[in-house]
Write a protein that holds these residues in place. Sequence first.
Motif, PDB file in Angstrom:
ATOM      1  N   TYR A   1       0.833  -1.207   0.000  1.00 21.74           N
ATOM      2  CA  TYR A   1       0.000   0.000   0.000  1.00 21.74           C
ATOM      3  C   TYR A   1       0.867   1.256   0.000  1.00 21.74           C
ATOM      4  O   TYR A   1       0.542   2.254  -0.659  1.00 21.74           O
ATOM      5  CB  TYR A   1      -0.920  -0.036   1.217  1.00 21.74           C
ATOM      6  N   VAL A   2       1.990   1.210   0.705  1.00 19.66           N
ATOM      7  CA  VAL A   2       2.923   2.340   0.695  1.00 19.66           C
ATOM      8  C   VAL A   2       3.462   2.567  -0.717  1.00 19.66           C
ATOM      9  O   VAL A   2       3.506   3.703  -1.207  1.00 19.66           O
ATOM     10  CB  VAL A   2       4.084   2.101   1.683  1.00 19.66           C
ATOM     11  N   LEU A   3       3.865   1.483  -1.384  1.00 21.96           N
ATOM     12  CA  LEU A   3       4.398   1.613  -2.736  1.00 21.96           C
ATOM     13  C   LEU A   3       3.371   2.211  -3.685  1.00 21.96           C
ATOM     14  O   LEU A   3       3.710   3.049  -4.536  1.00 21.96           O
ATOM     15  CB  LEU A   3       4.850   0.245  -3.252  1.00 21.96           C
ATOM     16  N   LYS A   4       2.138   1.797  -3.559  1.00 18.95           N
ATOM     17  CA  LYS A   4       1.078   2.358  -4.393  1.00 18.95           C
ATOM     18  C   LYS A   4       0.986   3.874  -4.204  1.00 18.95           C
ATOM     19  O   LYS A   4       0.825   4.629  -5.170  1.00 18.95           O
ATOM     20  CB  LYS A   4      -0.255   1.707  -4.048  1.00 18.95           C
ATOM     21  N   SER A   5       1.095   4.316  -2.961  1.00 13.90           N
ATOM     22  CA  SER A   5       0.972   5.744  -2.653  1.00 13.90           C
ATOM     23  C   SER A   5       2.194   6.542  -3.093  1.00 13.90           C
ATOM     24  O   SER A   5       2.096   7.747  -3.324  1.00 13.90           O
ATOM     25  CB  SER A   5       0.750   5.927  -1.152  1.00 13.90           C
TER      26      SER A   5
END
Length: 254
Positions: A123-127
């Motif tokens: 989820y961090v990478l997506k953001s």
Amino acid sequence: MTVKKAFSARLIEKKVVAEETLLMKFAPDTEIAPVPGQFLMASVPESRFFLKRPFSVHFYYEDTGYFKILVRLRDNATRELTSLRYGEACDFIGPLGNGFPLKGIEGKVAILAGGIGIAPFAYVLKSLKGRATSIDVYYGERERRFLVEYWRWSGVNTFIATDLGDEGHKGSVLDLFKTGREYDSIFLCGPGKMLEAFMKRYPKLSGRSSASLENYMACGVGACKGCKIKTKSGIKYVCRDGPVFPVSELIVNG
């Protein structure tokens, strides 16, 4: 920080993604809108276990409201959770805690993950996509069979380490960390020993680093005080004040 609340969610997908590790996708009965780095407390309805277990939000879909958690089989409670069948409900509390400091982020970002500490970073990478100019992910595990689908990540540079050396570098993930390369932000999640080693090796990087701690927690809201830690600004609770802390605030044991 979003409002803490209890909710129910139906299991809509479940698959094994590594040894003793399952990825579970849920459809909640209400909007939860977590931020990257927050976590949920989970248990099956009428569980045999009094306490819920904490899980990072592994991924969140803004369009549908669906979310994923990554579950490693550590005890009977996690086995009970992963025994859910498609369409069955699970009880959650959350989203809880804070998240990684992503607001206004830019430049070069490094992510260091050890073991199941990889959980919050999908989820961090997506953001981070479209915001960071480059992203380097350093991911370490005991051996290849425990690595979680890192080859699915796109647009990042990935460096793998295993204790046995059967995938990537043999040794610690910190051995791969490129000290010669400047990073504007560094995010960590993994065992306490990994975090302590990072703090001892790279004290000058603490001001630009944030870590999600994996301390044991029982209630998720700071009531039981089971996840107490000492910081440079006093006593904190991982569930209530974290789980993400500036590394510069943390104290190295020993």
